[in-house]
Design a protein around this motif. Structure first.
Motif, PDB file in Angstrom:
ATOM      1  N   THR A 173      36.247  23.297  34.118  1.00  0.00           N
ATOM      2  CA  THR A 173      36.479  21.999  33.477  1.00  0.00           C
ATOM      3  C   THR A 173      36.105  22.005  32.005  1.00  0.00           C
ATOM      4  OG1 THR A 173      34.278  21.200  34.078  1.00  0.00           O
ATOM      5  CG2 THR A 173      36.066  20.798  35.653  1.00  0.00           C
ATOM      6  N   ASP A 174      35.596  23.125  31.508  1.00  0.00           N
ATOM      7  CA  ASP A 174      35.196  23.224  30.104  1.00  0.00           C
ATOM      8  C   ASP A 174      36.432  23.275  29.220  1.00  0.00           C
ATOM      9  OD1 ASP A 174      33.978  23.644  27.680  1.00  0.00           O
ATOM     10  OD2 ASP A 174      33.464  25.729  28.084  1.00  0.00           O
ATOM     11  N   GLU A 175      36.584  22.316  28.337  1.00  0.00           N
ATOM     12  CA  GLU A 175      37.748  22.252  27.461  1.00  0.00           C
ATOM     13  C   GLU A 175      37.363  22.473  25.995  1.00  0.00           C
ATOM     14  OE1 GLU A 175      39.718  18.582  28.302  1.00  0.00           O
ATOM     15  OE2 GLU A 175      40.313  19.219  30.299  1.00  0.00           O
ATOM     16  N   SER A 176      36.223  23.130  25.759  1.00  0.00           N
ATOM     17  CA  SER A 176      35.772  23.342  24.389  1.00  0.00           C
ATOM     18  C   SER A 176      36.739  24.221  23.593  1.00  0.00           C
ATOM     19  CB  SER A 176      34.381  23.967  24.372  1.00  0.00           C
ATOM     20  OG  SER A 176      34.400  25.219  25.025  1.00  0.00           O
ATOM     21  N   TRP A 177      37.511  25.061  24.303  1.00  0.00           N
ATOM     22  CA  TRP A 177      38.469  25.925  23.621  1.00  0.00           C
ATOM     23  C   TRP A 177      39.568  25.112  22.939  1.00  0.00           C
ATOM     24  CZ3 TRP A 177      43.555  25.670  25.035  1.00  0.00           C
ATOM     25  CH2 TRP A 177      43.831  25.025  26.239  1.00  0.00           C
ATOM     26  N   LEU A 178      39.791  23.893  23.386  1.00  0.00           N
ATOM     27  CA  LEU A 178      40.855  23.076  22.799  1.00  0.00           C
ATOM     28  C   LEU A 178      40.612  22.793  21.322  1.00  0.00           C
ATOM     29  CD1 LEU A 178      41.520  20.542  25.685  1.00  0.00           C
ATOM     30  CD2 LEU A 178      43.039  22.347  24.875  1.00  0.00           C
TER      31      LEU A 178
END
Length: 77
Positions: free
Chosen positions: A31-36
């Motif tokens: 659920t980690d979307e930090s790459w966005l």
């Protein structure tokens, strides 16, 4: 990947790049979307665009030379 393999990856130290990659994947938060936040970083960046054009030209040159070498080594042409 079976559960036993996943458990081993999280408890044993990595022994190479593949093992490190598998360890990271096993421990990744889906659920980690930090790459966005990195998406689109090169938009309108002239240095990036120039690098992509140079890379494309280099690949075309290498591919052409490779084809010429194949033509020269083919005794049937």
């Amino acid at each position: 990947m079976n559960p036993r393999t996943a458990a081993a990856l999280t408890t044993e130290p990595p022994k190479g790049l593949l093992a490190q990659s598998l360890t990271l994947a096993a421990n990744a938060d889906a659920t980690d979307e930090s790459w966005l936040s990195t998406f689109g970083w090169a938009k309108n960046n002239p240095d990036y665009d120039a690098a992509m054009k140079l890379g494309e030209q280099w690949r075309q040159d290498v591919n052409l030379r490779s084809l010429e070498e194949v033509d020269c080594s083919d005794g049937h042409s």
